[in-house]
Design a protein around this motif. Structure first.
Motif, mmCIF file in Angstrom:
data_model
loop_
_atom_site.group_PDB
_atom_site.id
_atom_site.type_symbol
_atom_site.label_atom_id
_atom_site.label_comp_id
_atom_site.label_asym_id
_atom_site.label_seq_id
_atom_site.Cartn_x
_atom_site.Cartn_y
_atom_site.Cartn_z
ATOM 1 N N SER A 3 0.627 -0.806 0.393
ATOM 2 C CA SER A 3 0.133 0.077 -0.632
ATOM 3 C C SER A 3 0.628 1.233 0.383
ATOM 4 O O SER A 3 1.554 1.267 0.675
ATOM 5 C CB SER A 3 -0.851 0.456 1.154
ATOM 6 N N ARG A 4 0.259 1.904 -0.516
ATOM 7 C CA ARG A 4 1.415 3.595 -1.251
ATOM 8 C C ARG A 4 0.901 4.506 -0.245
ATOM 9 O O ARG A 4 -0.360 5.338 0.015
ATOM 10 C CB ARG A 4 1.150 3.972 -2.487
ATOM 11 N N ILE A 5 2.057 5.047 0.972
ATOM 12 C CA ILE A 5 0.387 6.350 1.858
ATOM 13 C C ILE A 5 1.423 7.524 1.778
ATOM 14 O O ILE A 5 2.898 7.532 1.404
ATOM 15 C CB ILE A 5 1.487 5.516 2.953
ATOM 16 N N ALA A 6 0.449 8.477 1.226
ATOM 17 C CA ALA A 6 0.908 9.688 0.925
ATOM 18 C C ALA A 6 0.150 10.656 2.573
ATOM 19 O O ALA A 6 -0.160 10.336 3.324
ATOM 20 C CB ALA A 6 0.261 10.729 0.251
ATOM 21 N N GLY A 7 1.436 11.441 2.556
ATOM 22 C CA GLY A 7 1.024 12.365 4.300
ATOM 23 C C GLY A 7 0.362 13.793 3.855
ATOM 24 O O GLY A 7 0.809 14.394 3.320
ATOM 25 N N VAL A 8 -0.223 14.579 4.872
ATOM 26 C CA VAL A 8 -0.700 15.932 4.691
ATOM 27 C C VAL A 8 -0.992 16.289 6.174
ATOM 28 O O VAL A 8 -1.454 15.747 6.694
ATOM 29 C CB VAL A 8 -2.279 16.307 4.514
ATOM 30 N N VAL A 9 -0.260 17.698 6.318
ATOM 31 C CA VAL A 9 -0.151 17.936 7.628
ATOM 32 C C VAL A 9 -0.957 19.163 7.738
ATOM 33 O O VAL A 9 -1.218 20.048 6.442
ATOM 34 C CB VAL A 9 1.601 19.271 7.837
ATOM 35 N N LEU A 10 -2.177 19.222 8.426
ATOM 36 C CA LEU A 10 -3.035 20.352 8.335
ATOM 37 C C LEU A 10 -2.506 21.664 9.279
ATOM 38 O O LEU A 10 -2.510 21.788 10.388
ATOM 39 C CB LEU A 10 -4.529 19.051 9.116
ATOM 40 N N ALA A 11 -2.426 22.730 8.000
ATOM 41 C CA ALA A 11 -2.018 23.853 8.682
ATOM 42 C C ALA A 11 -3.095 24.440 8.710
ATOM 43 O O ALA A 11 -2.583 25.585 9.435
ATOM 44 C CB ALA A 11 -1.146 24.498 7.935
ATOM 45 N N GLY A 12 -4.152 23.691 8.104
ATOM 46 C CA GLY A 12 -5.486 24.747 8.916
ATOM 47 C C GLY A 12 -5.835 26.460 7.744
ATOM 48 O O GLY A 12 -4.876 26.505 7.402
ATOM 49 N N GLY A 13 -6.904 26.821 7.944
ATOM 50 C CA GLY A 13 -7.287 28.387 6.910
ATOM 51 C C GLY A 13 -6.280 29.447 8.167
ATOM 52 O O GLY A 13 -5.882 29.222 8.702
ATOM 53 N N ARG A 14 -7.383 30.713 8.204
ATOM 54 C CA ARG A 14 -7.779 32.258 8.677
ATOM 55 C C ARG A 14 -7.291 31.330 9.814
ATOM 56 O O ARG A 14 -6.786 31.826 10.633
ATOM 57 C CB ARG A 14 -8.396 33.428 8.197
ATOM 58 N N HIS A 36 8.487 21.241 12.022
ATOM 59 C CA HIS A 36 8.333 20.125 13.220
ATOM 60 C C HIS A 36 7.226 19.259 12.315
ATOM 61 O O HIS A 36 7.864 17.760 12.686
ATOM 62 C CB HIS A 36 8.240 21.039 14.700
ATOM 63 N N ALA A 37 6.458 19.641 12.174
ATOM 64 C CA ALA A 37 5.352 18.386 12.003
ATOM 65 C C ALA A 37 5.904 17.572 10.554
ATOM 66 O O ALA A 37 5.646 16.881 10.710
ATOM 67 C CB ALA A 37 3.798 19.032 10.973
ATOM 68 N N LEU A 38 6.505 18.889 9.570
ATOM 69 C CA LEU A 38 6.820 18.168 8.691
ATOM 70 C C LEU A 38 7.941 17.429 8.600
ATOM 71 O O LEU A 38 7.918 15.690 7.815
ATOM 72 C CB LEU A 38 7.077 19.310 7.768
ATOM 73 N N GLU A 39 8.977 17.773 9.345
ATOM 74 C CA GLU A 39 10.179 17.006 9.902
ATOM 75 C C GLU A 39 9.311 15.185 10.164
ATOM 76 O O GLU A 39 10.267 14.293 10.094
ATOM 77 C CB GLU A 39 11.021 17.254 10.411
ATOM 78 N N ARG A 40 8.771 15.674 11.150
ATOM 79 C CA ARG A 40 8.314 13.846 12.173
ATOM 80 C C ARG A 40 7.135 13.060 11.360
ATOM 81 O O ARG A 40 7.875 12.198 11.143
ATOM 82 C CB ARG A 40 7.839 14.553 12.971
ATOM 83 N N LEU A 41 6.762 13.291 10.362
ATOM 84 C CA LEU A 41 5.593 12.690 9.134
ATOM 85 C C LEU A 41 6.553 12.432 7.933
ATOM 86 O O LEU A 41 6.105 11.620 6.977
ATOM 87 C CB LEU A 41 4.696 14.000 8.531
ATOM 88 N N ALA A 42 7.410 13.126 7.250
ATOM 89 C CA ALA A 42 7.859 12.697 6.776
ATOM 90 C C ALA A 42 8.700 12.060 5.901
ATOM 91 O O ALA A 42 8.708 10.756 5.150
ATOM 92 C CB ALA A 42 9.075 13.902 5.659
ATOM 93 N N PRO A 43 9.161 10.967 6.996
ATOM 94 C CA PRO A 43 10.544 9.721 6.453
ATOM 95 C C PRO A 43 9.353 8.652 6.726
ATOM 96 O O PRO A 43 10.006 7.940 6.007
ATOM 97 C CB PRO A 43 10.503 9.661 8.271
ATOM 98 N N GLY A 44 8.100 8.512 6.836
ATOM 99 C CA GLY A 44 7.336 7.718 7.297
ATOM 100 C C GLY A 44 6.252 7.710 6.049
ATOM 101 O O GLY A 44 5.277 6.833 5.156
ATOM 102 N N VAL A 45 6.055 8.755 4.594
ATOM 103 C CA VAL A 45 5.003 8.572 4.141
ATOM 104 C C VAL A 45 6.134 8.185 2.378
ATOM 105 O O VAL A 45 7.720 9.467 2.230
ATOM 106 C CB VAL A 45 4.683 9.304 3.809
#
Lengths: 207, 174
Positions: A3-14, A36-45
Motif C-alpha cells: 500500500s502506498r501512503i502519502a501524508g498531509v499536515v493540516l495547517a488550517g485556514g485563517r 517540525h510537523a513536516l520533519e516528523r511525518l516525512a520519513p514515514g510517507v
C-alpha cells in the motif's frame, strides 16, 4: 501489492481550523511549528503536502505541495482531510496519513504503527490515555466520496462525527516519561504557556 | 452551504476558457448546478459608457446593482481596497453544486492544468502552482504523476471532476 501512503499536515485556514491565526508559523526551537510537523511525518510517507486554504505561497519555503479545500463552504479539519484524500488519490496513493501542525512531539513511528493494524481498508486513529486524536489518522483514499457526502449534509462536521459511521481501529501510543514527568505525545500547543513548555522540553532533551 | 471548488488553470492561450465552458455544459447536462469564477485583467468592465449604470458609478457610487427580470449584476468598485481573496469571492456566490474557478493559479484549491503546444509558454505549472491534480493537453505528456487527459476529452474530464470533488457520490445519493 504494497500500500502506498502519502501524508498531509493540516495547517488550517485563517482562524477556526486547529486554533488561532497562523499557528503553523509559531516559532519553536528556532523553527516554525509546521516545519517540525513536516520533519516528523516525512520519513514515514512517500509524498507529503500541507493542507491550507489561505495564502498558500506562505508555505512555499517548505518546498511541499499546498492543497486547499474542495468543499469551500466548510471550515475545519475534516474538509482538509477530504482535500488531502482527493490529492493523494489523484497521485496514485491508497492511503493518507494526517497530522496536526500544533502537536510538535507526535510519535515518530506514527505512520508505521497506524499501518501495522493490517487493515488497509479501515480508518486507523491514534490515541493516548485511551483518548483518540482523530486528526492523527490513516485513511483509505477510497473514503473521499463518503467524506464529501458527509460534509454535504447539514450538522456536525467533526472528524469524530465522520469516524462514528465507519469502522475504525484505535492505536494507543504510550505516554512518554521525561525527567520524571509524563508527557502526552499528542500534547498540542494552544497557549503561550504551552509553547513555553514545549521550548523547555526541547531544551532539556538537548542537554 | 457547501461549495465544491475545482479550478482550471494554465498559461494564456492554453485552452482554459474553452475547457471551462465545455465542463459547465457537460456537468450541467448531468444535473449539477454549476457556477464559475474568472480572474480577469485589471481594468475589466462589464458595463459600457453611456449606460445609466455606468453614469451612477462614474458619479462615485460604491456599488451599483443593475437589475432586470432576466438577470442582475452587482458591481463593486475597489478604489483603495485590495482585491478580494478567492475565499471571499466564493462566499458571495449563491448556493450551487460546483464552482469552476478559471485562473487563480496561485491558490490552493484542486485544479487541472491545461496545456497546448501553442500556449504562451510550455513551462509546466505542476512544479509551481499548488494542488494540480490533473493535466489536460493537446499533446502527449510524460513524467507527471497526476492523470493526463486529452484536452478535448470532456466526458473523461467531467468524470474526473465529479470523482475528485465528490459530486459523483452526491449524484448517487440523490
Amino acid at each position: 501489492m504494497r500500500s502506498r501512503i502519502a501524508g498531509v499536515v493540516l495547517a488550517g485556514g485563517r482562524s477556526s481550523r486547529m486554533a488561532g491565526p497562523d499557528k503553523a508559523f509559531l516559532p519553536l526551537a528556532g523553527k516554525p511549528l509546521i516545519a517540525h510537523a513536516l520533519e516528523r511525518l516525512a520519513p514515514g510517507v512517500e509524498a507529503i503536502a500541507v493542507s491550507a486554504n489561505i495564502e498558500p505561497q506562505r508555505f512555499s519555503a517548505f518546498g511541499r505541495p499546498v492543497i486547499g479545500d474542495i468543499l469551500a463552504g466548510q471550515r475545519g479539519p475534516l474538509a482538509g482531510i477530504h482535500a488531502g484524500l482527493a490529492w493523494a488519490a489523484s497521485a496514485g496513493f491508497d492511503r493518507l496519513v494526517t497530522a496536526a501542525t500544533d502537536t510538535p512531539f507526535f510519535p515518530r513511528d506514527l505512520v508505521a504503527r497506524l499501518a501495522a493494524t493490517g487493515n488497509p481498508g479501515r480508518i486507523a486513529l491514534a490515541a493516548s490515555h485511551n483518548r483518540p486524536h482523530p486528526v492523527f489518522g490513516l485513511w483509505p483514499t477510497t473514503l473521499a466520496d463518503a467524506m464529501a457526502a458527509f460534509l454535504d449534509e447539514p450538522g456536525n462536521h467533526s472528524v469524530s462525527g465522520f469516524c462514528r459511521s465507519h469502522p475504525v481501529d484505535i492505536v494507543d501510543f504510550a505516554v512518554q516519561k521525561h525527567n520524571g514527568q509524563q508527557i502526552d505525545p499528542f500534547f498540542n500547543i494552544n497557549t503561550p504557556g504551552d509553547l513555553a513548555t514545549a521550548e523547555r522540553l526541547i531544551a532539556e532533551q538537548a542537554r | 452551504m457547501t461549495r465544491r471548488v475545482f479550478g482550471i488553470t494554465g498559461w494564456k492561450n492554453s485552452g482554459k476558457t474553452a475547457l471551462t465552458a465545455a465542463l459547465v455544459t457537460e456537468l450541467g447536462r448531468r444535473g449539477h448546478l454549476v457556477s464559475t469564477v474568472k480572474h480577469a485583467h485589471h481594468a475589466f468592465d462589464i458595463d459600457r459608457p453611456e449606460t445609466d449604470s455606468f453614469r451612477h458609478r462614474e458619479a462615485g457610487a460604491m456599488e451599483v446593482a443593475i437589475v432586470s427580470g432576466r438577470r442582475w449584476a452587482l458591481m463593486h468598485e475597489l478604489r483603495d481596497e485590495g482585491e478580494p481573496s478567492l475565499a471571499d469571492v466564493l462566499d458571495k456566490l449563491a448556493p450551487c453544486d460546483l464552482v469552476l474557478v478559471e485562473g487563480y493559479k496561485h491558490d490552493a484549491h484542486p485544479k487541472l492544468e491545461t496545456r497546448r503546444l501553442e500556449a504562451r509558454s510550455r513551462e509546466p505549472l505542476t512544479g509551481t502552482s499548488p494542488n494540480i491534480v490533473a493535466i489536460a493537453a493537446d499533446h502527449p505528456v510524460a513524467g507527471e504523476t497526476v492523470p493526463v487527459f486529452g484536452l478535448g476529452d470532456i466526458t473523461a474530464i467531467a468524470d474526473f471532476v465529479e470523482t475528485t470533488t465528490g459530486l459523483a457520490a452526491r449524484g448517487a445519493k440523490a
